[in-house]
Design an enzyme around this catalytic site. Structure first.
Site, PDB file in Angstrom:
ATOM      1  N   GLY A  40       0.385  -4.983   1.001  1.00 26.77           N
ATOM      2  CA  GLY A  40      -0.572  -5.152   0.110  1.00 26.77           C
ATOM      3  C   GLY A  40      -0.315  -5.629  -1.223  1.00 26.77           C
ATOM      4  N   GLU A  55      -0.726  -9.185  -0.465  1.00 21.08           N
ATOM      5  CA  GLU A  55      -2.329  -9.479  -0.084  1.00 21.08           C
ATOM      6  C   GLU A  55      -3.069  -9.324  -1.450  1.00 21.08           C
ATOM      7  OE1 GLU A  55      -2.253  -6.097   2.647  1.00 21.08           O
ATOM      8  OE2 GLU A  55      -3.362  -7.457   3.980  1.00 21.08           O
ATOM      9  N   ALA A  75       0.940  -1.208  -0.100  1.00 17.96           N
ATOM     10  CA  ALA A  75       0.028  -0.243   0.059  1.00 17.96           C
ATOM     11  C   ALA A  75       0.811   1.299   0.138  1.00 17.96           C
ATOM     12  CB  ALA A  75      -0.978   0.088   1.076  1.00 17.96           C
ATOM     13  N   GLU A  99       4.073  -4.948   7.435  1.00 15.81           N
ATOM     14  CA  GLU A  99       3.373  -3.877   8.290  1.00 15.81           C
ATOM     15  C   GLU A  99       3.760  -3.577   9.587  1.00 15.81           C
ATOM     16  OE1 GLU A  99       1.988  -6.250   5.984  1.00 15.81           O
ATOM     17  OE2 GLU A  99       0.592  -5.302   4.689  1.00 15.81           O
TER      18      GLU A  99
HETATM   19  N1  COA Z   1       4.610   3.186  -0.717  1.00 13.68           N
HETATM   20  C1  COA Z   1       5.031   4.266  -1.150  1.00 13.68           C
HETATM   21  N2  COA Z   1       6.305   4.455  -1.991  1.00 13.68           N
HETATM   22  C2  COA Z   1       6.571   3.271  -2.268  1.00 13.68           C
HETATM   23  C3  COA Z   1       6.646   2.219  -1.523  1.00 13.68           C
HETATM   24  C4  COA Z   1       5.430   2.157  -0.705  1.00 13.68           C
HETATM   25  N3  COA Z   1       4.674   1.094  -0.388  1.00 13.68           N
HETATM   26  N4  COA Z   1       7.444   1.019  -1.798  1.00 13.68           N
HETATM   27  C5  COA Z   1       8.329   1.966  -2.597  1.00 13.68           C
HETATM   28  N5  COA Z   1       8.282   3.161  -2.756  1.00 13.68           N
HETATM   29  C6  COA Z   1       8.887   4.354  -3.479  1.00 13.68           C
HETATM   30  C7  COA Z   1       9.960   4.550  -2.638  1.00 13.68           C
HETATM   31  O1  COA Z   1       9.619   5.731  -1.509  1.00 13.68           O
HETATM   32  C8  COA Z   1      10.700   5.446  -3.776  1.00 13.68           C
HETATM   33  O2  COA Z   1      10.334   6.650  -4.085  1.00 13.68           O
HETATM   34  P1  COA Z   1      11.276   7.873  -4.275  1.00 13.68           P
HETATM   35  O3  COA Z   1      12.137   7.309  -5.520  1.00 13.68           O
HETATM   36  O4  COA Z   1      10.354   9.098  -4.627  1.00 13.68           O
HETATM   37  O5  COA Z   1      12.058   7.992  -3.064  1.00 13.68           O
HETATM   38  C9  COA Z   1      10.544   4.493  -4.903  1.00 13.68           C
HETATM   39  O6  COA Z   1       9.215   3.783  -4.645  1.00 13.68           O
HETATM   40  C10 COA Z   1      11.468   3.465  -4.966  1.00 13.68           C
HETATM   41  O7  COA Z   1      11.816   2.420  -3.749  1.00 13.68           O
HETATM   42  P2  COA Z   1      13.091   2.565  -3.046  1.00 13.68           P
HETATM   43  O8  COA Z   1      12.756   2.424  -1.594  1.00 13.68           O
HETATM   44  O9  COA Z   1      14.157   3.715  -3.518  1.00 13.68           O
HETATM   45  O10 COA Z   1      13.682   1.172  -3.676  1.00 13.68           O
HETATM   46  P3  COA Z   1      14.614   0.025  -3.165  1.00 13.68           P
HETATM   47  O11 COA Z   1      15.140  -0.897  -4.358  1.00 13.68           O
HETATM   48  O12 COA Z   1      15.762   0.768  -2.353  1.00 13.68           O
HETATM   49  O13 COA Z   1      13.823  -0.675  -2.226  1.00 13.68           O
HETATM   50  C11 COA Z   1      11.803  -1.819  -1.153  1.00 13.68           C
HETATM   51  C12 COA Z   1      12.713  -1.639  -2.523  1.00 13.68           C
HETATM   52  C13 COA Z   1      10.686  -2.665  -1.784  1.00 13.68           C
HETATM   53  C14 COA Z   1      12.738  -2.843  -0.206  1.00 13.68           C
HETATM   54  C15 COA Z   1      11.448  -0.744  -0.575  1.00 13.68           C
HETATM   55  O14 COA Z   1      10.891   0.237  -1.549  1.00 13.68           O
HETATM   56  C16 COA Z   1      10.236  -0.680   0.604  1.00 13.68           C
HETATM   57  O15 COA Z   1      10.707  -1.056   1.722  1.00 13.68           O
HETATM   58  N6  COA Z   1       9.236  -0.497   0.266  1.00 13.68           N
HETATM   59  C17 COA Z   1       8.142  -0.480   1.206  1.00 13.68           C
HETATM   60  C18 COA Z   1       7.665  -1.908   1.628  1.00 13.68           C
HETATM   61  C19 COA Z   1       6.663  -1.812   2.579  1.00 13.68           C
HETATM   62  O16 COA Z   1       6.745  -1.604   3.610  1.00 13.68           O
HETATM   63  N7  COA Z   1       5.282  -2.179   1.971  1.00 13.68           N
HETATM   64  C20 COA Z   1       4.182  -2.601   2.812  1.00 13.68           C
HETATM   65  C21 COA Z   1       3.152  -1.191   3.129  1.00 13.68           C
HETATM   66  S1  COA Z   1       1.924  -1.466   3.992  1.00 13.68           S
END
Ligand code: COA
Length: 263
Positions: free
Chosen positions: A117, A120, A72, A140
């Site tokens: 999400g 999910e 999400a 989460e």
């Molecule tokens: N919501 C909003 N933005 C998200 C996102 C999310 N769930 N997941 C990734 N993004 C965005 C990042 O903020 C980043 O944006 P920016 O370029 O404007 O800073 C972009 O997507 C790329 O992500 P980034 O974190 O730079 O990539 P990465 O390869 O270093 O890491 C992940 C990849 C998936 C490990 C990391 O993005 C992450 O942990 N995401 C969140 C996962 C999460 O907690 N999801 C559950 C939500 S309930």
């Protein structure tokens, strides 16, 4: 645009001559994170698919090479309070329940991160095929939250209660091979072959009676009815008012580690 395709701000749908449609979540700069727009567009896509006689099966995947869906949208989540949190959870649950109960088969092609999400969404699909770089996780708790789009209910159904507890309480990610061993992925293929292999699986399914497919989906789902979804939405909303939730989401957006206090 032909009647076999649909284009929305964050979702693309294309259908081939065999009635197999590819539904692509198209927000690659945010790793296809599910904001309100994506959920609305997905709802539109399923309205279209439901009515389209020429579509017999749908494969959902994510745009880009890195992610199916990275969860999400945390920026949107960070603004939630108890009421809007509970509502957000119920809205996501309703869309994902619709996918789970959909009358035509839906396969998730998990091409990279399927977190929160995203995991999910994949779990709501009838079958999951992964690429070798597929990664599942329910992170989460690291945001001060719980899975709110049905994850607390569907993960135990797929991997068993013990493994689900481990995955949700640790929030740790698992790779494609472990996801397949655990029952989260039905198959794993190389990135190059995955779409072709998923289409082969789709063609095998489509040799069968459409009515029998619909009835199978309905009968299998009937064995898993549970009232835990309402509990999930209530608890999701309640957590949106905690200091830990504010800290968890702020820490992600500020790119730092969260410091939880238990308040
Ligand atoms: N919501 C909003 N933005 C998200 C996102 C999310 N769930 N997941 C990734 N993004 C965005 C990042 O903020 C980043 O944006 P920016 O370029 O404007 O800073 C972009 O997507 C790329 O992500 P980034 O974190 O730079 O990539 P990465 O390869 O270093 O890491 C992940 C990849 C998936 C490990 C990391 O993005 C992450 O942990 N995401 C969140 C996962 C999460 O907690 N999801 C559950 C939500 S309930």
């Amino acid at each position: 645009m032909s009647s076999t395709s649909l284009e929305r701000e964050t979702v693309l749908l294309e259908t081939d001559d065999n009635g197999i449609s590819i539904l692509t979540i198209n927000r690659p700069d945010k790793l296809n994170a599910l904001n309100k727009q994506v959920l609305d567009d997905l709802g539109d896509a399923f309205d279209f698919i439901e009515k389209a006689d020429h579509i017999h099966l749908t494969i959902i995947t994510g745009a880009g090479e890195k992610a199916f869906v990275a969860g999400a949208d945390i920026k949107e989540l960070s603004t939630l309070d108890k009421q809007s949190g509970e509502q957000t959870s119920a809205t996501g649950q309703s869309l994902f329940n619709r996918i789970e109960q959909f009358s035509k088969p839906v396969i998730a092609l998990v091409n990279g991160y399927a977190l929160g999400g995203g995991a999910e969404l994949a779990m709501a699909c009838h079958i999951r095929v992964g690429t070798e770089n597929a990664v599942f996780g329910l992170p989460e708790v690291s945001l001060g939250l719980i899975p709110g789009y049905g994850g607390t209910q569907r993960l135990p159904q797929l991997v068993g209660k013990g493994k689900a507890m481990e995955m949700i309480l640790t929030g740790k990610q698992i790779k494609a091979e472990e996801a397949q061993k655990s029952g989260l992925l039905n198959a794993v293929h190389s990135t190059e072959n995955a779409l072709e292999k998923t289409k082969e699986l789709a063609s095998q399914i489509l040799k069968n009676s459409p009515q029998a497919l619909t009835a199978s989906i309905s009968a299998i789902n009937a064995g898993f009815r549970s009232n835990g979804f309402a509990k999930e939405a209530t608890l999701f909303g309640r957590l949106c008012e905690t200091d830990d939730f504010k800290e968890g989401t702020s820490a992600f957006l500020e790119k730092r580690k969260a410091k939880f206090t238990g308040n």
